[in-house]
Design a protein around this motif. Structure first.
Motif, PDB file in Angstrom:
ATOM      1  N   GLU A 215       0.822  -1.211   0.000  1.00 47.61           N
ATOM      2  CA  GLU A 215       0.000   0.000   0.000  1.00 47.61           C
ATOM      3  C   GLU A 215       0.857   1.263   0.000  1.00 47.61           C
ATOM      4  O   GLU A 215       0.562   2.225  -0.710  1.00 47.61           O
ATOM      5  N   THR A 216       1.927   1.262   0.779  1.00 50.18           N
ATOM      6  CA  THR A 216       2.804   2.432   0.834  1.00 50.18           C
ATOM      7  C   THR A 216       3.476   2.664  -0.512  1.00 50.18           C
ATOM      8  O   THR A 216       3.549   3.794  -0.995  1.00 50.18           O
ATOM      9  N   LEU A 217       3.927   1.576  -1.142  1.00 54.42           N
ATOM     10  CA  LEU A 217       4.578   1.723  -2.442  1.00 54.42           C
ATOM     11  C   LEU A 217       3.604   2.200  -3.513  1.00 54.42           C
ATOM     12  O   LEU A 217       3.989   2.952  -4.408  1.00 54.42           O
ATOM     13  N   SER A 218       2.339   1.803  -3.422  1.00 55.54           N
ATOM     14  CA  SER A 218       1.371   2.276  -4.418  1.00 55.54           C
ATOM     15  C   SER A 218       1.183   3.788  -4.293  1.00 55.54           C
ATOM     16  O   SER A 218       0.944   4.470  -5.289  1.00 55.54           O
ATOM     17  N   LEU A 219       1.315   4.325  -3.088  1.00 52.78           N
ATOM     18  CA  LEU A 219       1.251   5.772  -2.911  1.00 52.78           C
ATOM     19  C   LEU A 219       2.528   6.448  -3.406  1.00 52.78           C
ATOM     20  O   LEU A 219       2.481   7.525  -3.993  1.00 52.78           O
TER      21      LEU A 219
ATOM     22  N   ILE B 230      12.264  -0.239  -8.870  1.00 59.74           N
ATOM     23  CA  ILE B 230      11.832  -0.729  -7.563  1.00 59.74           C
ATOM     24  C   ILE B 230      11.641  -2.227  -7.664  1.00 59.74           C
ATOM     25  O   ILE B 230      10.861  -2.717  -8.482  1.00 59.74           O
ATOM     26  N   LYS B 231      12.397  -2.960  -6.845  1.00 50.63           N
ATOM     27  CA  LYS B 231      12.311  -4.423  -6.821  1.00 50.63           C
ATOM     28  C   LYS B 231      11.751  -4.832  -5.472  1.00 50.63           C
ATOM     29  O   LYS B 231      12.219  -4.363  -4.437  1.00 50.63           O
ATOM     30  N   ILE B 232      10.748  -5.690  -5.479  1.00 56.27           N
ATOM     31  CA  ILE B 232      10.062  -6.085  -4.245  1.00 56.27           C
ATOM     32  C   ILE B 232      10.142  -7.594  -4.083  1.00 56.27           C
ATOM     33  O   ILE B 232       9.805  -8.350  -5.000  1.00 56.27           O
TER      34      ILE B 232
ATOM     35  N   LEU C 165      15.966   0.387  -5.980  1.00 55.34           N
ATOM     36  CA  LEU C 165      15.514   0.292  -4.600  1.00 55.34           C
ATOM     37  C   LEU C 165      14.962  -1.115  -4.414  1.00 55.34           C
ATOM     38  O   LEU C 165      14.026  -1.509  -5.102  1.00 55.34           O
ATOM     39  N   VAL C 166      15.583  -1.873  -3.519  1.00 53.13           N
ATOM     40  CA  VAL C 166      15.150  -3.243  -3.255  1.00 53.13           C
ATOM     41  C   VAL C 166      14.479  -3.276  -1.893  1.00 53.13           C
ATOM     42  O   VAL C 166      15.067  -2.851  -0.894  1.00 53.13           O
ATOM     43  N   ILE C 167      13.257  -3.775  -1.861  1.00 53.63           N
ATOM     44  CA  ILE C 167      12.493  -3.872  -0.616  1.00 53.63           C
ATOM     45  C   ILE C 167      12.166  -5.333  -0.387  1.00 53.63           C
ATOM     46  O   ILE C 167      11.578  -5.994  -1.251  1.00 53.63           O
ATOM     47  N   GLU C 168      12.568  -5.840   0.776  1.00 54.48           N
ATOM     48  CA  GLU C 168      12.332  -7.237   1.105  1.00 54.48           C
ATOM     49  C   GLU C 168      11.709  -7.349   2.484  1.00 54.48           C
ATOM     50  O   GLU C 168      12.010  -6.555   3.373  1.00 54.48           O
TER      51      GLU C 168
END
Length: 125
Positions: free
Chosen positions: A48-52, A63-65, A101-104
């Motif tokens: 949800e935060t990334l969609s904003l 952006i890699k998730i 930006l990698v978010i794990e």
């Protein structure tokens, strides 16, 4: 025509609800209110935060998730979302010319030895 407007306003409403959370947190901080912990789905919070935030990231930042599929709910205050948002904005500013930006997310277990070195940590998963 009416269906198109309905979809448009539904999308605005859907994005406005999570966007109101930081304002509520700032007001709580200003009034010195205690934020009650609640159970959150960390993966959902990240999504949800990334969609904003995707609207404020330039196209030259990839952006890699990687979200863990086995996470349980986490009992934390709503400030987790604000901290995550601040980290993403700082990362965006740090790679303004482009980058990744990698978010794990993952489950972690803290043992007694780790908690001795990190006084705010508590043993457990």
């Amino acid at each position: 025509m009416e269906a198109r407007w309905h979809r448009h306003f539904d999308k605005v409403r859907h994005q406005a609800i999570p966007a109101a959370a930081p304002a509520k947190q700032l007001l709580a901080f200003a009034r010195r209110q205690i934020l009650e912990p609640r159970n959150i789905d960390l993966n959902q919070s990240v999504t949800e935060t990334l969609s904003l935030l995707e609207k404020v990231f330039s196209s030259n930042i990839e952006i890699k998730i990687n979200l863990a599929s086995d996470l349980s709910l986490v009992r934390r205050s709503q400030q987790v979302e604000q901290v995550f948002m601040n980290l993403c904005i700082s990362a965006r500013d740090a790679v303004a010319e482009g980058g990744r930006l990698v978010i794990e997310t993952c489950a972690a277990t803290f043992d007694e030895k780790y908690c001795t070195a990190q006084p705010l940590a508590r043993p457990g998963t």
